[in-house]
Design an enzyme around this catalytic site. Structure first.
Site, mmCIF file in Angstrom:
data_model
loop_
_atom_site.group_PDB
_atom_site.id
_atom_site.type_symbol
_atom_site.label_atom_id
_atom_site.label_comp_id
_atom_site.label_asym_id
_atom_site.label_seq_id
_atom_site.Cartn_x
_atom_site.Cartn_y
_atom_site.Cartn_z
ATOM 1 N N LYS A 37 10.735 -2.509 16.257
ATOM 2 C CA LYS A 37 9.667 -2.973 17.156
ATOM 3 C C LYS A 37 10.236 -3.992 18.149
ATOM 4 C CE LYS A 37 8.279 -6.459 13.790
ATOM 5 N NZ LYS A 37 7.572 -6.603 12.510
ATOM 6 N N ARG A 135 -3.694 -10.571 7.186
ATOM 7 C CA ARG A 135 -3.751 -10.168 8.587
ATOM 8 C C ARG A 135 -4.335 -8.761 8.624
ATOM 9 N NH1 ARG A 135 2.018 -9.898 11.604
ATOM 10 N NH2 ARG A 135 2.169 -8.104 10.253
ATOM 11 N N TYR A 263 14.983 -29.854 37.463
ATOM 12 C CA TYR A 263 13.588 -30.245 37.655
ATOM 13 C C TYR A 263 13.290 -31.558 36.944
ATOM 14 C CZ TYR A 263 12.304 -25.709 39.628
ATOM 15 O OH TYR A 263 12.197 -24.609 40.427
ATOM 16 N N MET A 311 13.699 -21.059 35.591
ATOM 17 C CA MET A 311 13.360 -19.647 35.374
ATOM 18 C C MET A 311 14.585 -18.751 35.519
ATOM 19 S SD MET A 311 10.365 -17.468 37.277
ATOM 20 C CE MET A 311 9.089 -18.672 36.977
#
Ligand SMILES: *Cc1c(COP(=O)(O)O)cnc(C)c1O
Length: 406
Positions: A37, A135, A263, A311
């Site tokens: 997966k 779940r 940043y 990013m």
């Protein structure tokens, strides 16, 4: 020169090796349903699955119908199970393509039965019993009723009975024993009523590496096949990480003492130094939280991540490493020289789990593959499922774990 800004180098021989380790731990004759997966935990599901099939895995586990269809469309015909649940709209695609589905409720059973009937197919069902995950899955006291409904449905075929372990410590956790006790209870009752059939599976990687007993006839490892264990448990030295994450230096700049980088100016140079910029950022899977915390390897030496990860870019201090040049390969995950950085190390520093590290390797990261020409382990012999359940499984009362045929 390296043609990619950032690439995940996947070692298929490591996959072969890890599958051999898993096979040995799981025991002879136990099938492996390899969990692929999330694009094989970021490793690229199609390439991983095709190689795994050559290594003898019996089935694949996926997270959604789209993942199942991608594998079917790539030419794989072995059983593929959507491990969790589909949404209703995924059902047609799954049934048309013979994708196995986990079953959790009577409502869904009714829907699948009528859909399968209208399509003229038999839906392959794995009854998922919730023994403590809380779940998905049917609670144990409802499991027998649902199992009976499956047997009575003309267009459903029982392909398996499963449960899922919640503890990351596998069999080392008391909760796992309680889960197994509940699972065993359902299996025993189902067997007594001659309703047990298909594959029986419970063990994920943690269970395989902590010797869950019994293991039943099928195991569902994911992360261990990629060379990583869910927690610090014995066995990690037997595995080989399959993924390296690499980039290259794209820019070098000498900055004076006191100069800020990145940043919000969260880092300032304590002395004049050299900053290398890497064309890889949080969109590519470098956790934002590694800002001012992470390390990478350049020319065999660790270099700290300085300033925030952005990013598309990450900045590192290479002032202590002689000769760094634009184009130098940078290892974010993997080994270089005498150094190595694991996905577990990244996870620890970023306050997350290794699963998230490899899964988050972004879609613009090129996957490159090497190895895979050697298939060291013999293929698992194909087996036909008995229409009527007629064999016993490893029993909890049988510590030797010897398979007995009834
Ligand atoms: C993801 C998953 C697994 C594999 O777990 P690992 O910890 O990666 O081995 C097994 N079973 C189910 C149902 C899963 O969702």
């Amino acid at each position: 020169m390296n043609p990619y800004r950032v690439w995940a180098d996947i070692d298929l021989d490591a996959l072969t090796h890890n599958l051999a380790v898993i096979r040995r731990r799981a025991g002879a004759g136990v099938r492996i349903m390899l969990v692929v997966k999330a694009d094989a935990y970021g490793h690229g599901a199609v390439a991983i699955a095709h190689h795994a099939v050559r290594c003898g895995v019996a089935a694949l586990g996926v997270g959604s119908s789209a993942e199942a269809l991608e594998l079917r469309n790539s030419g794989l015909s072995l059983p593929i199970l959507v491990l969790g649940t589909i949404i209703d709209d995924e059902a047609v695609d799954c049934l048309r393509n013979g994708v196995h589905l986990a079953l959790h409720s009577s409502d869904r059973r009714a829907m699948l039965q009528s859909l399968a009937k209208s399509l003229g197919v038999r839906a392959k069902i794995h009854l998922n019993i919730d023994t403590g995950m809380g779940r998905l899955g049917v609670l144990p006291h409802r499991a027998l009723d649902l199992l009976r409904e499956v047997h009575e449905a003309s267009h459903l075929e029982l392909a398996g009975v499963m449960t899922h372990i919640s503890a990351a410590e596998g069999a080392d956790a008391a909760s796992t024993h309680e889960q197994q006790r509940l699972f065993e209870g359902v299996l025993r009752e189902a067997r007594a009523q001659r309703m047990l059939g298909g594959w029986i599976h419970m063990a994920n990687s943690a269970a395989v590496f902590t010797d869950l007993r019994p293991r039943y006839d099928t195991v569902r490892p994911g992360i261990s096949a990629y060379g990583v264990l869910p927690t610090d448990m014995p066995g990690s030295d037997e595995l080989r990480p399959a993924m390296s994450l690499l980039s290259q230096v794209v820019f070098l700049k000498d900055i004076p003492r006191g100069y800020a980088v990145g940043y919000s100016s969260t880092w300032r140079a304590e002395q004049a130094t050299r900053i290398a910029t890497l064309p890889v950022g949080y969109n590519d899977g470098v956790p934002w939280r590694l800002g001012n915390k992470g390390e990478v390897i350049v020319r065999g030496v660790r270099a700290p991540v300085v300033g925030r990860v952005s990013m598309d870019y990450t900045t590192i201090d290479v002032g202590h490493i002689p000769g760094v040049s634009v184009g130098d390969v940078v290892t974010l995950i993997g080994s270089a020289g005498h150094e190595s950085i694991s996905s577990e190390e990244l996870a620890r520093k970023a306050g997350t789990i290794a699963y998230e590290i490899t899964c988050n390797v972004g879609k613009r990261v090129r996957r490159t593959y090497r190895g895979g020409t050697n298939v060291l382990i013999p293929a698992q012999e194909p087996r036909t499922l008995p229409g009527v359940p007629h064999f016993d499984f490893y029993s909890a009362d049988d510590p030797a774990g010897v398979r007995r045929r009834l």
